[in-house]
Write a protein that holds these residues in place. Sequence first.
Motif, PDB file in Angstrom:
ATOM      1  N   HIS A  98     -39.418  26.447   7.125  1.00 51.15           N
ATOM      2  CA  HIS A  98     -39.869  26.870   5.791  1.00 51.15           C
ATOM      3  C   HIS A  98     -39.565  28.350   5.626  1.00 51.15           C
ATOM      4  O   HIS A  98     -40.215  29.180   6.239  1.00 51.15           O
ATOM      5  N   PRO A  99     -38.545  28.712   4.839  1.00 53.74           N
ATOM      6  CA  PRO A  99     -37.739  27.811   4.016  1.00 53.74           C
ATOM      7  C   PRO A  99     -36.747  26.996   4.852  1.00 53.74           C
ATOM      8  O   PRO A  99     -36.457  27.349   5.996  1.00 53.74           O
ATOM      9  N   VAL A 100     -36.255  25.924   4.242  1.00 55.56           N
ATOM     10  CA  VAL A 100     -35.265  25.067   4.894  1.00 55.56           C
ATOM     11  C   VAL A 100     -34.012  25.888   5.203  1.00 55.56           C
ATOM     12  O   VAL A 100     -33.576  26.718   4.393  1.00 55.56           O
ATOM     13  N   ALA A 101     -33.448  25.682   6.377  1.00 49.85           N
ATOM     14  CA  ALA A 101     -32.252  26.419   6.804  1.00 49.85           C
ATOM     15  C   ALA A 101     -31.018  25.856   6.109  1.00 49.85           C
ATOM     16  O   ALA A 101     -30.418  24.885   6.568  1.00 49.85           O
ATOM     17  N   ASP A 102     -30.660  26.460   4.982  1.00 54.47           N
ATOM     18  CA  ASP A 102     -29.585  25.907   4.154  1.00 54.47           C
ATOM     19  C   ASP A 102     -28.547  26.943   3.737  1.00 54.47           C
ATOM     20  O   ASP A 102     -27.807  26.735   2.771  1.00 54.47           O
ATOM     21  N   SER A 103     -28.459  28.074   4.460  1.00 61.20           N
ATOM     22  CA  SER A 103     -27.501  29.107   4.079  1.00 61.20           C
ATOM     23  C   SER A 103     -26.927  29.768   5.325  1.00 61.20           C
ATOM     24  O   SER A 103     -27.453  29.618   6.436  1.00 61.20           O
ATOM     25  N   ASN A 104     -25.845  30.529   5.116  1.00 60.32           N
ATOM     26  CA  ASN A 104     -25.240  31.224   6.256  1.00 60.32           C
ATOM     27  C   ASN A 104     -26.199  32.262   6.839  1.00 60.32           C
ATOM     28  O   ASN A 104     -26.215  32.502   8.047  1.00 60.32           O
TER      29      ASN A 104
END
Length: 419
Positions: A98-104
């Motif tokens: 949290h937050p979701v790991a969704d970026s570089n």
Amino acid sequence: MNILLRSVKIIDPQGKHNQQVADIYIKNGIIENIDPEIGPEKGTQIIEIPGLHVSPGWFDSSVSFGEPGFEERETIAHGLFTAARSGFTAVAVNPNTHPVADSNADMAFIKARGNGAATEIFPIGALTAKGEGVDLAELFDMSRSGAIAFGDYRSPVANPNLLKIALQYVQNFDGMVISFPLEKSIAGKGVVNEEETALRLGLKGIPALSEELQIARDLYILEYTGGKLHIPTISTKRSVELISAARKKGLDVTCSVAIHNLFLNDSVLDGFDTRYKTMPPLRTEEDRKALLKGLTDGVIDMVTSDHDPRDIEGKKVEFDYADYGTIGLESAFGALNTLLPLDKTISLLTSGRGRFKMELPAIEKGAMANLSLFDPSPEYVFKKSHVISTSANSAFYDQKLKGKVYGIIRANHLEADLS
């Protein structure tokens, strides 16, 4: 740091030293010599333990730590310490943070937090933005920052067109999509396997069909798009059959199974103990045996602890409201070694590396040290005293396991309890 492993038995099914008893001399993180008897240089740390075995370092394709956002469950630092003491030199960590790991930036953060640890960390990037299943995340950017695959942990790709686009897109950079096998509209509000046990206990069931229907759909899409697909933690007999058939068609698909689904069946639910609430759920004895056969037949490519720490507030509640998940790193080797021959156990604990584009560690002169240290013989009952993780939600308490893990050596790192 120089280390001499004295009179160790080497278990390396793919290596030339398999089944040999030898000394292994490690100098500055590199295996300098393997010989029946080696005279140590001054200042060398000598490790000599009766029954000590070594193998190429183990890899777990699905672990969860809490950081960032859920550090009370497990920080990255403590999670990697747990993995090292459990014999794993590398782990792939899920994006359920949290937050979701969704970026570089998230990939860079996870890699940075793992710097200096004995166990190497490899992040799995979320497939969709915020893990919401609506829009694809920054897959290419994440791959450049160290993501080894892309999937929303325990969250299926509900939109078939989104999966189609993802499988097509990742082919541009040799990426791999992970698709969790669950059709939510079939699973409904189920919490355990839909079978006799659920009926007897009055718990809502999750049909095997919910897994199998999703797998069948995903395989049809893969056949259309091409690309690489990994299906994690399958749990039913029919799932094994579906993946076997897809392989015969030449589809590039692999799958894993959680060790607790190999070791336990849904009969353990009789006490309503939420430690056994897992996703996918524990299935029937017939399913469990089919999963074991799938391993021996080579249909199932790898095993995972599916290590998922949960705090007490998530487990000490009514069964319907409890979190899914069990820790599993500490019990992984002992459980698998109880079920399978040692060579097969070691093969399964290392085989996932190739699928995730990692080199298999070699036990040979000139190679970087990447070793798991263990004794396969001791039998014991798994207790809370064996838990290293911050959380204690293990499904393996009071189970008879076989094999003691001391730890690992990776490069210049020695992380082991040699007592």
